[in-house]
Design an enzyme around this catalytic site. Structure first.
Site, PDB file in Angstrom:
ATOM      1  N   CYS A 150     -13.995  11.944  11.077  1.00  0.00           N
ATOM      2  CA  CYS A 150     -12.760  12.051  11.860  1.00  0.00           C
ATOM      3  C   CYS A 150     -11.531  12.249  10.977  1.00  0.00           C
ATOM      4  O   CYS A 150     -10.431  12.440  11.484  1.00  0.00           O
ATOM      5  CB  CYS A 150     -12.596  10.828  12.755  1.00  0.00           C
ATOM      6  SG  CYS A 150     -13.834  10.815  14.056  1.00  0.00           S
TER       7      CYS A 150
HETATM    8  N1  COA Z   1     -20.351  -1.274  29.166  1.00  0.00           N
HETATM    9  C1  COA Z   1     -20.276  -2.605  29.411  1.00  0.00           C
HETATM   10  N2  COA Z   1     -20.338  -3.535  28.445  1.00  0.00           N
HETATM   11  C2  COA Z   1     -20.525  -3.106  27.180  1.00  0.00           C
HETATM   12  C3  COA Z   1     -20.640  -1.745  26.870  1.00  0.00           C
HETATM   13  C4  COA Z   1     -20.547  -0.813  27.921  1.00  0.00           C
HETATM   14  N3  COA Z   1     -20.610   0.513  27.709  1.00  0.00           N
HETATM   15  N4  COA Z   1     -20.813  -1.630  25.517  1.00  0.00           N
HETATM   16  C5  COA Z   1     -20.810  -2.888  25.015  1.00  0.00           C
HETATM   17  N5  COA Z   1     -20.654  -3.781  26.028  1.00  0.00           N
HETATM   18  C6  COA Z   1     -20.611  -5.245  25.922  1.00  0.00           C
HETATM   19  C7  COA Z   1     -21.599  -5.773  24.884  1.00  0.00           C
HETATM   20  O1  COA Z   1     -22.881  -5.919  25.457  1.00  0.00           O
HETATM   21  C8  COA Z   1     -20.979  -7.105  24.542  1.00  0.00           C
HETATM   22  O2  COA Z   1     -21.294  -8.044  25.536  1.00  0.00           O
HETATM   23  P1  COA Z   1     -21.567  -9.598  25.182  1.00  0.00           P
HETATM   24  O3  COA Z   1     -20.266 -10.106  24.608  1.00  0.00           O
HETATM   25  O4  COA Z   1     -21.922 -10.191  26.506  1.00  0.00           O
HETATM   26  O5  COA Z   1     -22.675  -9.588  24.162  1.00  0.00           O
HETATM   27  C9  COA Z   1     -19.481  -6.832  24.642  1.00  0.00           C
HETATM   28  O6  COA Z   1     -19.346  -5.667  25.448  1.00  0.00           O
HETATM   29  C10 COA Z   1     -18.827  -6.602  23.315  1.00  0.00           C
HETATM   30  O7  COA Z   1     -19.566  -5.617  22.597  1.00  0.00           O
HETATM   31  P2  COA Z   1     -18.989  -4.942  21.305  1.00  0.00           P
HETATM   32  O8  COA Z   1     -19.936  -3.932  20.817  1.00  0.00           O
HETATM   33  O9  COA Z   1     -18.552  -6.030  20.351  1.00  0.00           O
HETATM   34  O10 COA Z   1     -17.694  -4.205  21.947  1.00  0.00           O
HETATM   35  P3  COA Z   1     -16.287  -3.924  21.309  1.00  0.00           P
HETATM   36  O11 COA Z   1     -15.292  -4.791  21.931  1.00  0.00           O
HETATM   37  O12 COA Z   1     -16.384  -3.882  19.803  1.00  0.00           O
HETATM   38  O13 COA Z   1     -16.018  -2.427  21.822  1.00  0.00           O
HETATM   39  C11 COA Z   1     -16.194  -0.207  20.957  1.00  0.00           C
HETATM   40  C12 COA Z   1     -16.958  -1.394  21.529  1.00  0.00           C
HETATM   41  C13 COA Z   1     -17.239   0.840  20.571  1.00  0.00           C
HETATM   42  C14 COA Z   1     -15.257   0.355  22.008  1.00  0.00           C
HETATM   43  C15 COA Z   1     -15.351  -0.669  19.737  1.00  0.00           C
HETATM   44  O14 COA Z   1     -16.149  -1.426  18.861  1.00  0.00           O
HETATM   45  C16 COA Z   1     -14.797   0.480  18.963  1.00  0.00           C
HETATM   46  O15 COA Z   1     -14.068   1.313  19.468  1.00  0.00           O
HETATM   47  N6  COA Z   1     -15.099   0.535  17.670  1.00  0.00           N
HETATM   48  C17 COA Z   1     -14.635   1.587  16.827  1.00  0.00           C
HETATM   49  C18 COA Z   1     -15.558   2.730  17.005  1.00  0.00           C
HETATM   50  C19 COA Z   1     -14.951   3.988  16.580  1.00  0.00           C
HETATM   51  O16 COA Z   1     -13.752   4.156  16.625  1.00  0.00           O
HETATM   52  N7  COA Z   1     -15.799   4.906  16.209  1.00  0.00           N
HETATM   53  C20 COA Z   1     -15.398   6.185  15.839  1.00  0.00           C
HETATM   54  C21 COA Z   1     -14.563   6.134  14.626  1.00  0.00           C
HETATM   55  S1  COA Z   1     -14.049   7.699  14.293  1.00  0.00           S
END
Ligand code: COA
Length: 371
Positions: A150
């Site tokens: 990115c």
């Molecule tokens: N729908 C519903 N719940 C979801 C889900 C979805 N699509 N994906 C994850 N969850 C849930 C998980 O199961 C977890 O539940 P729990 O607490 O009961 O175990 C909870 O949400 C938290 O999961 P987590 O993976 O820690 O989510 P997060 O708050 O970190 O958000 C992202 C996920 C991907 C949005 C976030 O981590 C992110 O944006 N990271 C950066 C990624 C990025 O920018 N990548 C590209 C870089 S160029």
């Protein structure tokens, strides 16, 4: 060293839109079907539109080709192959943005002597997509491709600016066609909602060549930083075929984009705010002296956190606008879209910082001053 200005900005956003609700509906139908045939195996979890908006700030995404994405039997865009003598899909997408940048600058393509196609998802290794765009729009000189996740557009700007400063080229187009939905795993709950498609282009020229007029930006400096990480990865490669017994299968889901989203969130938040503070300090500036930040458009919460760490206080959308709600994460194109859409209200002398981060890990920055 020659001074470099941005004289044109171009964006190409596909018309088709997929909302969180539509995406989640298809994902959950697929989960129900999968779970029905899993027997004793662990059940897959459903996705939720509320979670997506809350966790990322994304409401919808524009996609290059909607056909096939919401088909539960396919969950991938259907983009027919083109003959070798036809314009390739990503060169076409990039050329549209490049033409918009040229029109914005009032420059003929024949005046351009460098084209860099800088993207996280290049359609092929060779001939370079940059050369195809150069040929399609009628630019002169040389062209090549750069890929840095990115941060690709920022790395393209970094290279172009330094080639212009040195006098090796006079006018450069940095083109970023991000057709990322073609490589997205729409069956991966953590990643299926993140990406959308957009193409961008910036026309950069030396101040000797360019029309130095109010409303345009001078590029004060650029910088790139990288540190190896496996937390965002695509294993798609020409070696995929050789790694399998059945060489007729070219790509499997394991070779699509995958990430450890929460690890990326933490690592990149820390590294990016340090990059911002250090890069600005090298120019005798603090975050408070910068009017606008065009950050990588990956996640609204992550951008808020990065700026809170850099400023030591909450920062609003006037200082750091986002385009995430409408476009999703358009990989390397996102920060350039934010720049193109959110700069017209800036005053002469205002500073702005474009800062991208992503796979690699990689971070790229360009410090700009409005003339
Ligand atoms: N729908 C519903 N719940 C979801 C889900 C979805 N699509 N994906 C994850 N969850 C849930 C998980 O199961 C977890 O539940 P729990 O607490 O009961 O175990 C909870 O949400 C938290 O999961 P987590 O993976 O820690 O989510 P997060 O708050 O970190 O958000 C992202 C996920 C991907 C949005 C976030 O981590 C992110 O944006 N990271 C950066 C990624 C990025 O920018 N990548 C590209 C870089 S160029």
């Amino acid at each position: 060293m020659k001074r470099v200005i941005i004289s044109g900005m171009g964006v190409s956003v596909p018309e088709a839109v997929i909302s969180n609700e539509e995406l989640v509906d298809c994902f959950n139908k697929w989960v129900e079907r999968e779970n029905g045939s899993r027997g004793e195996a662990e059940q897959l979890q459903k996705s939720s539109a509320e979670f997506i908006y809350h966790a990322s700030g994304i409401k919808r995404r524009h996609v290059h080709t909607p056909d096939g994405i919401l088909d539960v039997n396919r969950m991938a865009p259907r983009i027919p192959a083109r003959d070798d003598d036809e314009l390739s899909v990503t060169a076409e997408f990039g050329a549209a943005a490049a033409r918009n940048a040229l029109e914005d600058a009032g420059i003929d393509a024949a005046e351009v002597d460098l084209v860099i196609c800088a993207g996280s998802h290049l359609q092929r290794l060779y001939p370079s997509i940059g050369i195809e765009i150069q040929n399609e729009i009628g630019a002169q000189g040389a062209a090549f491709d750069i890929s840095l996740g990115c941060s690709s557009a920022a790395s393209g700007i970094h290279v172009a600016v330094n080639l212009l400063r040195s006098g090796a080229h006079r006018r450069a187009l940095v083109v970023t066609p991000e057709l990322i939905t073609a490589h997205l795993n729409f069956r991966d709950r953590q990643t299926h909602f993140i990406f959308g498609d957009s193409a961008t282009a910036l026309l950069l020229e030396t101040a000797d060549e360019g029309d130095v007029r109010p409303g345009r930006f001078e590029v004060i400096d650029t910088s790139n930083w990288t540190q190896f990480s496996n937390n965002i990865r695509s294993n798609f490669s020409y070696l995929n075929r050789a790694a399998q017994e059945d060489v007729s299968v070219i790509i499997t889901e394991g070779n699509l984009i995958k990430q450890q989203g929460n690890k990326v969130f933490k690592d990149v938040t820390v590294a990016s705010h340090r990059f911002i503070v250090d890069f600005l300090a090298r120019h005798g500036r603090t975050p408070e002296t910068v009017r606008r930040f065009w950050l990588h458009q990956a996640n609204a919460r992550m951008n808020q956190m990065i700026l809170k760490l850099a400023f030591g206080r909450e920062i609003g959308p006037d200082i750091a606008p986002t385009v995430l709600e409408e476009l999703g994460n358009t990989a390397a194109a996102g920060a350039v879209v934010a720049l193109a859409w959110h700069h017209k209200d800036m005053q002469a002398g205002d500073y702005g910082l474009l800062c991208t981060y992503g796979a690699g890990y990689s971070i790229g920055g360009a410090l700009l001053r409005m003339m």
